[in-house]
Design a protein around this motif. Structure first.
Motif, mmCIF file in Angstrom:
data_model
loop_
_atom_site.group_PDB
_atom_site.id
_atom_site.type_symbol
_atom_site.label_atom_id
_atom_site.label_comp_id
_atom_site.label_asym_id
_atom_site.label_seq_id
_atom_site.Cartn_x
_atom_site.Cartn_y
_atom_site.Cartn_z
ATOM 1 N N HIS A 55 33.941 -44.246 -33.288
ATOM 2 C CA HIS A 55 32.710 -43.760 -32.633
ATOM 3 C C HIS A 55 32.125 -44.862 -31.749
ATOM 4 N N GLU A 56 32.032 -46.054 -32.297
ATOM 5 C CA GLU A 56 31.466 -47.164 -31.516
ATOM 6 C C GLU A 56 32.326 -47.442 -30.291
ATOM 7 N N ARG A 57 33.650 -47.395 -30.482
ATOM 8 C CA ARG A 57 34.531 -47.691 -29.345
ATOM 9 C C ARG A 57 34.491 -46.588 -28.294
ATOM 10 N N ASP B 254 35.982 -47.577 -36.595
ATOM 11 C CA ASP B 254 34.930 -47.847 -35.599
ATOM 12 C C ASP B 254 35.182 -47.067 -34.312
ATOM 13 N N SER C 46 29.282 -44.627 -28.883
ATOM 14 C CA SER C 46 28.108 -44.261 -29.704
ATOM 15 C C SER C 46 27.457 -45.533 -30.252
ATOM 16 N N ARG C 47 26.131 -45.488 -30.322
ATOM 17 C CA ARG C 47 25.381 -46.645 -30.837
ATOM 18 C C ARG C 47 24.541 -46.217 -32.030
ATOM 19 N N GLU D 151 32.491 -50.030 -43.648
ATOM 20 C CA GLU D 151 33.355 -50.210 -42.483
ATOM 21 C C GLU D 151 34.574 -51.057 -42.840
#
Ligand code: NAD
Ligand code: ZN
Length: 256
Positions: A107-109, A105, A112-113, A121
């Motif tokens: 990218h999310e951290r 994760d 990015s959304r 995942e």
């Protein structure tokens, strides 16, 4: 770092940008790719023989233990400059869609959304019987010993066996994410493929779909992958070096 002016011009004019990332983008965060040798006792195991439905049937505790080890490794890691450059880019271009083969994760951290996870995942798991989805807890500080067998949990609603929420070799991709990825690949002006060996299908076909639809295609990878002749530009180097420089030089007025 110097980029071809035609590349920068093409990117500046792009209204819809699609990015496909693979394990290589997380390598600089310390997450091994499948091509790196796994560390510790996991060296003895081949990922392509652990990430399969038959491996889970044969030895579910070994496979669950491997996923727990990978999940803990990701929890202890931090996003790197490449993850952050992509998150920044989403604020600079009219429309950016991020598609990833990664199960981490990071990218999310990095900010990015709406990331399309084609291979699931690590933070999710689901019941083999009733498909109930579980979000695995974040706060586990210790890395299990490599090679450690851990029994997979039982489903709270039906008692079935819970399995990792990832796509294994031989399994189909999540339909919604896949269709969205195909649509964006066929409709984008620029497609950037980062840190993937471009051999895992069908994800690898996305860059060819983008090229066939007339998009500018760019590969970022330190190694030769075999798609060099199919892309408009092949940028040899690490994602952490190239992506921040590319974002900075393309949209020079803004800082990354
Ligand atoms: P891969 O392991 O087959 O290939 C990794 C690629 O990254 C190679 O081409 C390598 O040259 C490149 N690379 C290495 N270091 C790089 C860097 N610093 N910058 C840019 N590129 C770099 O990975 P894949 O193509 O993503 O496919 C294999 C499967 O592995 C996927 O299904 C994915 O789900 C899974 N996987 C995911 C993770 C993760 O989530 N972080 C880690 C390992 C494997
Ligand atoms: Zn269940």
């Amino acid at each position: 770092m110097h980029f071809d002016p035609a590349l920068l011009k093409g990117l500046r004019g792009a209204r819809q940008v699609a990015i496909l990332t693979g394990a290589g983008i997380s390598a600089e965060s310390g997450i091994p790719t499948f091509r790196d040798k796994l560390t510790g006792l996991w060296e003895r195991y081949d990922p392509s023989e652990l990430a399969t439905p038959s491996a889970f049937e044969r030895d579910s505790a070994l496979v669950w233990g491997w996923y727990e080890w990978r999940r803990m490794m990701v929890l202890r890691a931090q996003p790197n400059a490449a993850h952050r450059a992509i998150a920044t880019l989403s604020e600079l271009v009219p429309q950016l869609t991020l598609v990833t083969q990664n199960v981490d994760d990071l990218h999310e951290r990095a900010g990015s959304r709406g990331v399309l996870h084609l291979h699931g995942e690590l933070a999710r798991a689901y019941c083999e019987t009733c498909r109930n989805v579980y979000r695995l807890p974040d706060g586990v500080p210790e890395l299990p010993a490599a090679g450690k067998r851990i029994q997979p949990p039982q489903c709270a609603s039906c008692g079935g066996r819970v399995r990792p929420g990832v796509v294994w070799f031989g399994e189909g991709l999540p339909e919604l994410a896949w269709h969205a990825a195909v649509t964006v690949s066929c409709g984008c002006d620029a497609f950037i493929v980062v840190g993937t060996s471009a051999v895992v299908q069908p994800a690898a076909s996305l860059v060819h779909k983008a090229a066939a639809a007339g998009a500018l295609t760019i590969q970022v990878n330190p190694d030769i992958t075999g798609i060099e002749d199919s892309v408009s530009f092949s940028l040899r180097g690490s994602a952490g070096d190239i992506l921040p420089a590319l974002v900075l030089q393309t949209w020079r007025s803004r800082t990354v």
